[in-house]
Design a protein around this motif. Structure first.
Motif, PDB file in Angstrom:
ATOM      1  N   THR A 228       0.687  -1.272  -0.077  1.00 40.21           N
ATOM      2  CA  THR A 228      -0.063   0.033  -0.090  1.00 40.21           C
ATOM      3  C   THR A 228       0.521   1.202  -0.083  1.00 40.21           C
ATOM      4  O   THR A 228       0.622   2.184  -0.724  1.00 40.21           O
ATOM      5  CB  THR A 228      -0.810   0.012   1.040  1.00 40.21           C
ATOM      6  OG1 THR A 228      -0.241  -0.041   2.326  1.00 40.21           O
ATOM      7  CG2 THR A 228      -1.910  -1.080   1.050  1.00 40.21           C
ATOM      8  N   ASP A 229       2.031   1.170   0.557  1.00 45.48           N
ATOM      9  CA  ASP A 229       2.923   2.319   0.650  1.00 45.48           C
ATOM     10  C   ASP A 229       3.617   2.462  -0.859  1.00 45.48           C
ATOM     11  O   ASP A 229       3.721   3.598  -1.152  1.00 45.48           O
ATOM     12  CB  ASP A 229       4.184   1.983   1.627  1.00 45.48           C
ATOM     13  CG  ASP A 229       5.093   3.207   1.583  1.00 45.48           C
ATOM     14  OD1 ASP A 229       4.841   4.407   1.800  1.00 45.48           O
ATOM     15  OD2 ASP A 229       6.070   2.822   1.084  1.00 45.48           O
ATOM     16  N   TYR A 230       3.761   1.365  -1.466  1.00 47.48           N
ATOM     17  CA  TYR A 230       4.405   1.480  -2.930  1.00 47.48           C
ATOM     18  C   TYR A 230       3.284   2.139  -3.763  1.00 47.48           C
ATOM     19  O   TYR A 230       3.717   3.101  -4.371  1.00 47.48           O
ATOM     20  CB  TYR A 230       4.698   0.084  -3.382  1.00 47.48           C
ATOM     21  CG  TYR A 230       5.143  -0.103  -4.808  1.00 47.48           C
ATOM     22  CD1 TYR A 230       6.356   0.868  -5.182  1.00 47.48           C
ATOM     23  CD2 TYR A 230       4.728  -1.131  -5.605  1.00 47.48           C
ATOM     24  CE1 TYR A 230       6.677   0.586  -6.276  1.00 47.48           C
ATOM     25  CE2 TYR A 230       5.252  -1.023  -6.998  1.00 47.48           C
ATOM     26  CZ  TYR A 230       6.300  -0.222  -7.334  1.00 47.48           C
ATOM     27  OH  TYR A 230       6.834  -0.144  -8.635  1.00 47.48           O
ATOM     28  N   ARG A 233       3.061   5.778  -3.027  1.00 43.59           N
ATOM     29  CA  ARG A 233       4.158   6.339  -3.672  1.00 43.59           C
ATOM     30  C   ARG A 233       4.129   6.740  -5.168  1.00 43.59           C
ATOM     31  O   ARG A 233       4.469   7.688  -5.698  1.00 43.59           O
ATOM     32  CB  ARG A 233       5.500   5.829  -3.366  1.00 43.59           C
ATOM     33  CG  ARG A 233       5.980   6.137  -1.924  1.00 43.59           C
ATOM     34  CD  ARG A 233       7.123   5.564  -1.586  1.00 43.59           C
ATOM     35  NE  ARG A 233       7.399   4.059  -1.239  1.00 43.59           N
ATOM     36  CZ  ARG A 233       8.046   3.456  -2.246  1.00 43.59           C
ATOM     37  NH1 ARG A 233       8.701   4.000  -3.141  1.00 43.59           N
ATOM     38  NH2 ARG A 233       8.013   2.217  -2.139  1.00 43.59           N
ATOM     39  N   LEU A 234       3.427   5.648  -5.762  1.00 46.72           N
ATOM     40  CA  LEU A 234       3.305   5.915  -7.254  1.00 46.72           C
ATOM     41  C   LEU A 234       2.407   6.835  -7.461  1.00 46.72           C
ATOM     42  O   LEU A 234       2.593   7.744  -8.509  1.00 46.72           O
ATOM     43  CB  LEU A 234       2.679   4.520  -7.881  1.00 46.72           C
ATOM     44  CG  LEU A 234       3.836   3.068  -8.045  1.00 46.72           C
ATOM     45  CD1 LEU A 234       2.992   2.051  -8.276  1.00 46.72           C
ATOM     46  CD2 LEU A 234       4.937   3.682  -8.999  1.00 46.72           C
ATOM     47  N   ARG A 239       1.543  12.713  -9.575  1.00 50.64           N
ATOM     48  CA  ARG A 239       1.044  14.324  -9.341  1.00 50.64           C
ATOM     49  C   ARG A 239       2.190  15.307  -9.120  1.00 50.64           C
ATOM     50  O   ARG A 239       2.055  16.446  -9.575  1.00 50.64           O
ATOM     51  CB  ARG A 239       0.477  14.330  -8.023  1.00 50.64           C
ATOM     52  CG  ARG A 239      -0.917  13.540  -7.608  1.00 50.64           C
ATOM     53  CD  ARG A 239      -1.366  13.467  -6.414  1.00 50.64           C
ATOM     54  NE  ARG A 239      -2.277  12.494  -6.005  1.00 50.64           N
ATOM     55  CZ  ARG A 239      -2.901  11.854  -4.920  1.00 50.64           C
ATOM     56  NH1 ARG A 239      -2.131  12.354  -3.764  1.00 50.64           N
ATOM     57  NH2 ARG A 239      -3.627  10.963  -4.801  1.00 50.64           N
ATOM     58  N   ALA A 240       3.535  14.692  -8.990  1.00 46.52           N
ATOM     59  CA  ALA A 240       4.462  15.660  -8.745  1.00 46.52           C
ATOM     60  C   ALA A 240       5.325  15.777 -10.256  1.00 46.52           C
ATOM     61  O   ALA A 240       6.370  16.424 -10.539  1.00 46.52           O
ATOM     62  CB  ALA A 240       5.706  15.210  -7.851  1.00 46.52           C
ATOM     63  N   GLY A 252      -8.103   6.326  -7.717  1.00 47.74           N
ATOM     64  CA  GLY A 252      -7.258   5.398  -8.566  1.00 47.74           C
ATOM     65  C   GLY A 252      -6.192   4.566  -7.776  1.00 47.74           C
ATOM     66  O   GLY A 252      -6.231   3.497  -8.248  1.00 47.74           O
ATOM     67  N   ALA A 253      -5.784   5.108  -6.787  1.00 52.26           N
ATOM     68  CA  ALA A 253      -5.169   4.505  -5.772  1.00 52.26           C
ATOM     69  C   ALA A 253      -5.875   3.160  -5.272  1.00 52.26           C
ATOM     70  O   ALA A 253      -5.306   2.084  -5.261  1.00 52.26           O
ATOM     71  CB  ALA A 253      -4.299   4.997  -4.764  1.00 52.26           C
ATOM     72  N   LEU A 254      -7.061   3.373  -4.616  1.00 54.44           N
ATOM     73  CA  LEU A 254      -8.063   2.102  -4.213  1.00 54.44           C
ATOM     74  C   LEU A 254      -8.092   1.231  -5.507  1.00 54.44           C
ATOM     75  O   LEU A 254      -8.127   0.060  -5.213  1.00 54.44           O
ATOM     76  CB  LEU A 254      -9.170   2.852  -3.899  1.00 54.44           C
ATOM     77  CG  LEU A 254      -9.095   3.658  -2.507  1.00 54.44           C
ATOM     78  CD1 LEU A 254     -10.543   4.359  -2.522  1.00 54.44           C
ATOM     79  CD2 LEU A 254      -8.771   2.741  -1.248  1.00 54.44           C
TER      80      LEU A 254
END
Length: 322
Positions: A228-230, A233-234, A239-240, A252-254
């Motif tokens: 989930t941390d990975y 970070r993706l 966004r950056a 999108g992460a979910l």
């Protein structure tokens, strides 16, 4: 409750049988079939951006037939109304009551052909039922039965007379991909069987109740905190990114975690590994990115951004607890 290794093997066996069965109608496209199946078992929907004649209708029909479900096809046109999709309430003069006539959205798999040709109001009617799993007509809610999968299509080469799906609506699709043309060997096999539609020869391999069990079991796949941390970070990296105006959302992460859980189970594992996330990052996240206009003019694509982000974001190195 977490999925067991035995359940994972059962899950992989069933999904492999479905994939092989659908491939009888859509030759040489096992990856796209697996993505479609992953979308359905993750309770999401699929957007196909592809040229005409690549087998989108055959994919929808064969997948529905494989699970003994129903399928409908809606050709989106500028004059299509929301009621043409969801259904309408009709007054019966004999009984003096109103009755609900169901629209084509009440099916296991709905093929929304060229969704961007309908008006935004009609698009929204379909996107509402995709998100809520129900339609509301005259204040009365009508649920669609699970499993429920919308396969929407867009033609990338004809934009005249179309209504571009805005970013907020694109974000509602779990995945976006393309079928593409078959290779030479698959094309020859298709031509050899040109006597009739190949989807008609597909026989059911599982029942709808089994698909509901697969959906329930897929939710129990173990996801380690490092995974989930990975994923976080993706998403933050999109966004950056210098070429990105609008990065991937929390939705999108979910979606990426949900798909990774299902994808891991199709591989016979009861836990997610970084390779599952990498395999699904492009179809799950790319369509959610809004590029800077200058970067887009220079030829930068969302898929290229996702590839770059995957390279620059290190996956977890410690052992995953299961």
């Amino acid at each position: 409750m977490t999925m067991t290794a035995e359940q994972a093997r059962w899950f992989a066996d069933i999904t492999e049988r479905i994939t092989a069965n659908v491939e009888r109608a859509v030759l040489g496209k096992s990856y796209v079939i697996r993505l479609s199946l992953t979308a359905m078992l993750s309770e999401g929907h699929l957007l196909l951006e592809d040229v005409p004649g690549t087998g989108k209708t055959s994919l929808a029909r064969a997948l529905a037939q494989s699970v003994r479900g129903t399928t409908t096809r809606v050709q989106f046109t500028p004059d299509l109304l929301p009621g043409d999709i969801t259904g309408i309430t009709v007054f019966d003069q004999r009984s003096g009551d109103f009755s609900f006539h169901r629209g084509p959205v009440f099916a296991t798999i709905v093929l929304a052909d060229e969704i961007n040709r309908a008006s935004p109001k009609t698009q929204s009617a379909l996107l509402e039922v995709m998100e809520e799993g129900q339609v509301t007509i005259d204040g009365v809610s009508h649920d669609v039965e699970a499993p429920f999968l919308v396969i929407a299509t867009q033609n990338p080469i004809e934009q005249a007379g179309t209504y571009r799906l805005p970013e907020a609506q694109l974000d509602r699709f779990l995945m976006k991909t393309a079928i593409g043309y078959p290779d030479h060997a698959a094309t020859v096999r298709i031509l050899e069987g040109a006597g009739g539609p190949r989807a008609l020869v597909v026989e059911p391999v599982v029942e709808l109740e089994t698909v509901r069990d697969l959906i329930s079991v897929a939710r129990t796949v173990h996801v380690d905190p490092t995974i989930t941390d990975y994923v976080a970070r993706l998403v933050e990296a999109t966004r950056a990114h210098d070429d990105v105006r609008l990065g991937a959302s929390v939705r999108g992460a979910l979606a990426l975690v949900r798909c990774a859980k299902t994808f891991a189970a199709t591989e016979g594992r009861h836990y997610v590994i970084p390779d599952d996330v990498k395999a699904l990052a492009e179809p799950v996240l790319a369509h959610r990115l809004g590029l800077d206009p200058e970067s887009e003019f220079d030829g930068v694509t969302p898929s290229a951004v996702i590839s770059e982000v995957l390279v620059e974001t290190p996956p977890p190195s410690e052992r995953i607890a299961v």
